[in-house]
Scaffold this motif. Structure first.
Motif, PDB file in Angstrom:
ATOM      1  N   TRP A 106       0.809  -1.219   0.000  1.00 23.97           N
ATOM      2  CA  TRP A 106       0.000   0.000   0.000  1.00 23.97           C
ATOM      3  C   TRP A 106       0.842   1.269   0.000  1.00 23.97           C
ATOM      4  N   ASP A 107       2.000   1.232   0.679  1.00 18.42           N
ATOM      5  CA  ASP A 107       2.796   2.456   0.735  1.00 18.42           C
ATOM      6  C   ASP A 107       3.598   2.697  -0.545  1.00 18.42           C
ATOM      7  N   GLU A 108       3.363   1.866  -1.582  1.00 17.52           N
ATOM      8  CA  GLU A 108       4.033   2.054  -2.870  1.00 17.52           C
ATOM      9  C   GLU A 108       3.064   2.478  -3.966  1.00 17.52           C
ATOM     10  N   TRP A 109       1.833   2.835  -3.578  1.00 20.70           N
ATOM     11  CA  TRP A 109       0.825   3.145  -4.595  1.00 20.70           C
ATOM     12  C   TRP A 109       1.272   4.297  -5.490  1.00 20.70           C
ATOM     13  N   ILE A 110       1.613   5.425  -4.896  1.00 20.47           N
ATOM     14  CA  ILE A 110       2.021   6.606  -5.654  1.00 20.47           C
ATOM     15  C   ILE A 110       3.467   6.933  -5.301  1.00 20.47           C
ATOM     16  N   GLU A 111       4.312   7.106  -6.317  1.00 18.27           N
ATOM     17  CA  GLU A 111       5.720   7.405  -6.094  1.00 18.27           C
ATOM     18  C   GLU A 111       5.998   8.882  -6.365  1.00 18.27           C
ATOM     19  N   LEU A 112       6.765   9.489  -5.479  1.00 23.43           N
ATOM     20  CA  LEU A 112       7.245  10.851  -5.692  1.00 23.43           C
ATOM     21  C   LEU A 112       8.756  10.818  -5.769  1.00 23.43           C
ATOM     22  N   ASP A 113       9.331  11.604  -6.665  1.00 19.73           N
ATOM     23  CA  ASP A 113      10.783  11.720  -6.741  1.00 19.73           C
ATOM     24  C   ASP A 113      11.147  13.109  -7.236  1.00 19.73           C
ATOM     25  N   ARG A 114      12.408  13.322  -7.478  1.00 18.20           N
ATOM     26  CA  ARG A 114      12.893  14.667  -7.792  1.00 18.20           C
ATOM     27  C   ARG A 114      12.421  15.187  -9.150  1.00 18.20           C
ATOM     28  N   GLU A 115      11.776  14.354  -9.973  1.00 18.17           N
ATOM     29  CA  GLU A 115      11.219  14.821 -11.237  1.00 18.17           C
ATOM     30  C   GLU A 115       9.837  15.443 -11.074  1.00 18.17           C
ATOM     31  N   PHE A 116       9.310  15.435  -9.862  1.00 17.21           N
ATOM     32  CA  PHE A 116       7.977  15.970  -9.605  1.00 17.21           C
ATOM     33  C   PHE A 116       7.819  17.406 -10.099  1.00 17.21           C
ATOM     34  N   PRO A 117       8.741  18.336  -9.790  1.00 18.73           N
ATOM     35  CA  PRO A 117       8.542  19.713 -10.264  1.00 18.73           C
ATOM     36  C   PRO A 117       8.451  19.820 -11.781  1.00 18.73           C
ATOM     37  N   LEU A 118       9.321  19.116 -12.512  1.00 19.84           N
ATOM     38  CA  LEU A 118       9.283  19.177 -13.969  1.00 19.84           C
ATOM     39  C   LEU A 118       7.973  18.605 -14.503  1.00 19.84           C
ATOM     40  N   MET A 119       7.583  17.443 -13.996  1.00 19.63           N
ATOM     41  CA  MET A 119       6.358  16.818 -14.489  1.00 19.63           C
ATOM     42  C   MET A 119       5.124  17.630 -14.103  1.00 19.63           C
ATOM     43  N   HIS A 120       5.191  18.296 -12.946  1.00 21.35           N
ATOM     44  CA  HIS A 120       4.097  19.166 -12.520  1.00 21.35           C
ATOM     45  C   HIS A 120       3.976  20.359 -13.473  1.00 21.35           C
ATOM     46  N   LYS A 121       5.109  20.872 -13.885  1.00 21.15           N
ATOM     47  CA  LYS A 121       5.118  22.007 -14.815  1.00 21.15           C
ATOM     48  C   LYS A 121       4.536  21.600 -16.164  1.00 21.15           C
ATOM     49  N   VAL A 122       4.934  20.436 -16.660  1.00 21.18           N
ATOM     50  CA  VAL A 122       4.412  19.949 -17.932  1.00 21.18           C
ATOM     51  C   VAL A 122       2.908  19.692 -17.826  1.00 21.18           C
ATOM     52  N   ALA A 123       2.479  19.052 -16.729  1.00 22.33           N
ATOM     53  CA  ALA A 123       1.053  18.776 -16.547  1.00 22.33           C
ATOM     54  C   ALA A 123       0.247  20.071 -16.477  1.00 22.33           C
ATOM     55  N   ASP A 124       0.764  21.063 -15.767  1.00 25.96           N
ATOM     56  CA  ASP A 124       0.069  22.350 -15.658  1.00 25.96           C
ATOM     57  C   ASP A 124      -0.098  22.981 -17.037  1.00 25.96           C
ATOM     58  N   TYR A 125       0.968  22.956 -17.827  1.00 28.97           N
ATOM     59  CA  TYR A 125       0.897  23.531 -19.178  1.00 28.97           C
ATOM     60  C   TYR A 125      -0.133  22.787 -20.017  1.00 28.97           C
ATOM     61  N   ARG A 126      -0.083  21.479 -19.966  1.00 29.30           N
ATOM     62  CA  ARG A 126      -0.973  20.675 -20.790  1.00 29.30           C
ATOM     63  C   ARG A 126      -2.440  20.888 -20.405  1.00 29.30           C
ATOM     64  N   ILE A 127      -2.719  20.933 -19.127  1.00 28.58           N
ATOM     65  CA  ILE A 127      -4.105  21.101 -18.680  1.00 28.58           C
ATOM     66  C   ILE A 127      -4.605  22.503 -19.024  1.00 28.58           C
ATOM     67  N   ARG A 128      -3.741  23.491 -18.926  1.00 32.40           N
ATOM     68  CA  ARG A 128      -4.147  24.859 -19.266  1.00 32.40           C
ATOM     69  C   ARG A 128      -4.414  25.019 -20.758  1.00 32.40           C
ATOM     70  N   THR A 129      -3.638  24.343 -21.594  1.00 31.19           N
ATOM     71  CA  THR A 129      -3.736  24.560 -23.034  1.00 31.19           C
ATOM     72  C   THR A 129      -4.697  23.616 -23.749  1.00 31.19           C
ATOM     73  N   ARG A 130      -4.906  22.411 -23.215  1.00 28.59           N
ATOM     74  CA  ARG A 130      -5.825  21.479 -23.872  1.00 28.59           C
ATOM     75  C   ARG A 130      -6.476  20.518 -22.879  1.00 28.59           C
ATOM     76  N   GLY A 131      -6.801  21.051 -21.701  1.00 31.29           N
ATOM     77  CA  GLY A 131      -7.327  20.220 -20.628  1.00 31.29           C
ATOM     78  C   GLY A 131      -8.589  19.466 -20.961  1.00 31.29           C
ATOM     79  N   ASP A 132      -9.478  20.074 -21.775  1.00 26.00           N
ATOM     80  CA  ASP A 132     -10.739  19.411 -22.088  1.00 26.00           C
ATOM     81  C   ASP A 132     -10.544  18.163 -22.938  1.00 26.00           C
TER      82      ASP A 132
END
Length: 472
Positions: A106-132
């Motif tokens: 159970w404690d391995e369901w979601i993994e966080l690592d040092r790429e989180f900020p980059l992937m968060h930035k990409v996800a934010d851009y993608r959702i803002r530009t074509r989220g629907d």
């Protein structure tokens, strides 16, 4: 009836008395269980997890389950100090099509690592530009399957509970007061979460006001889909947030049953090797036994100096130069369908003689040709860590997909990896090779062989390594 007619009247009275006694005892036991659940705060229409029996329920029907998760230990390190796990899900020898699943803690369901900020930035851009087009809840299919809205909302609360407990130094929550109705509370009887804050990004989400799919996707590095069982026993894609798929689009798959999702994507040997076992597994997946699997692909990206014109500031390629979100070098524009994409890629080939029909071939796979050469600088290993678990309230199955990208130059330095990767690529049967676009990068195989020979000469690997099993 013939047996009963031979009994004396007094014997019939004894049988009737016994039957009545059994009915009374059964009613008392049922009443006692109902009373105990009421005292524990569990509504009568909510089953304990231990009482769930997949064989007893009708397809498409689900009774909410009272399920308390095992206590989670807070992660020992902040995500900024955690390296991405180097999943290398390929092996020596023959290729076999399997589900490749294993149990997940159970404690391995979601993994966080040092790429989180980059992937968060990409996800934010993608959702803002074509989220629907990337986040979607499919409406109910009357008589077949419910809408994915309730499951999407349930997942948002599940993730908020999990992440705030597993990473208390990253997520902060506020809660409502504890309700007398257990169904309205959060985990372990605590108040329901109202807001969650991603501390390092200074972002707060109000779970009662914001779109559940967006909140869930922004909380983590994973994409996800939500599958609901229909009255026909099939599982349908009824909600999801697929932001960095690379080569497939959520909008093309929404509302499809499990088998059509795979057959429409021409997954090799799905019907002959995987369909029956996957459908059976989805149907029987228990609440308390989440699973995980890995897969891999090879991707080509253009070096910055190869891009002409250069990406515009603020564009997707500017934000995501390694094409994590969409593999444009391999697949062409994200805004074309598969047939048009095949033609687009084929038209890029100098002096191409292959027609679009030939490029797709009799199996219907899109063309994999690209003018970008396969070199240590342009090749990436793209791996996925996928998890499956069932949600207790809606019975939906959540499928998470975490993407990892590793430059080929790094793989060449990893002991044992070049030889094993070369063996795996060569082992693919023709349909798998076409599906994985091997023709676009098979020129790297001699380099992998060379690196393997050098590692053997240095004593970094041996023939015995070919007999080893690998967990990923």
């Amino acid at each position: 009836m013939a047996v009963l007619s031979t009994l004396a009247p007094k014997d019939l009275l004894v049988l009737a008395s016994c039957a009545l006694t059994l009915c009374v005892l059964a009613y008392r036991a049922w009443s006692q269980r109902r009373l105990l659940r009421a005292r524990a705060g569990t509504p009568p229409n909510v089953l304990p997890a231990a009482k769930v029996n997949e064989k007893d329920r009708e397809p498409g029907e689900w009774t909410p389950v009272a399920f308390d998760y095992p206590r989670l230990e807070p992660h020992k390190e902040h995500f900024s100090n955690v390296k991405p796990i180097p999943y290398r899900p390929f092996k020596w020898g023959d290729y076999h099509v399997t589900m490749g699943i294993r149990g997940m803690a159970w404690d391995e369901w979601i993994e966080l690592d040092r790429e989180f900020p980059l992937m968060h930035k990409v996800a934010d851009y993608r959702i803002r530009t074509r989220g629907d087009r990337l986040l979607s809840v499919h409406p109910a299919q009357p008589g077949v399957v419910d809408s994915g809205h309730a499951a999407a909302e349930e997942l948002m609360y599940e993730l908020s509970e999990y992440l705030s407990r597993r990473h208390p130094d990253v997520y902060k929550v506020t809660r409502r007061a504890v309700s007398k109705n257990r169904e309205e509370n959060g985990w372990y009887g605590e108040g329901k979460i109202k807001t969650i804050t991603i501390i390092p990004f200074n972002e707060t989400y109000d779970l009662e006001k914001e779109e559940p799919l967006k909140v869930s996707r922004m909380l983590m590095q994973e994409d996800f889909t939500i599958m609901l069982e229909g009255s026909d026993g099939r599982y349908y894609l009824q909600a999801g947030a697929v932001v960095i798929a690379g080569s497939w689009r959520l909008e093309d798959k929404m509302g499809m049953p499990l088998e059509e999702i795979h057959t429409s994507g021409n997954v090799p040997q799905y019907q002959s090797k995987l369909q029956m076992s996957m459908e059976r597994y989805f149907r029987r997946l228990p609440l308390d036994k989440p699973i995980v699997r890995n897969n891999y692909a090879v991707q080509l990206v253009q070096e910055p100096e190869m891009r002409s014109p250069a990406p515009a500031p603020g564009s997707l390629l500017d934000v995501d130069p390694d094409e994590l979100a969409w593999a444009a070098t391999m697949n062409g524009s994200e805004d074309t369908n598969d047939f048009e994409r095949a033609k687009h890629i084929n038209d890029q080939v100098d002096n191409a003689t292959t027609s679009v029909t030939d490029a797709q071939n009799d199996k219907g796979y899109p063309a994999s040709r690209t003018t970008t050469p396969a070199t240590p600088r342009t090749v990436r290993l793209r791996t996925e860590r996928q998890t499956l678990r069932r949600l207790p309230r809606t019975g939906a199955i959540v499928f998470t997909i975490r993407v990892y990208q590793t430059p080929f130059e790094e793989l060449l330095r990893e002991p044992g990896v070049p030889g094993r990767m070369a063996s795996a690529i060569r082992s693919w049967p023709e349909d798998v090779a076409r599906y994985k676009a091997r023709d676009a990068y098979e020129g790297i195989l001699p380099l992998l062989d060379q690196c393997h020979a050098e590692q053997v000469a240095k004593g970094l690997v041996s023939e015995e390594d070919k007999k080893s099993t690998f967990p990923f």
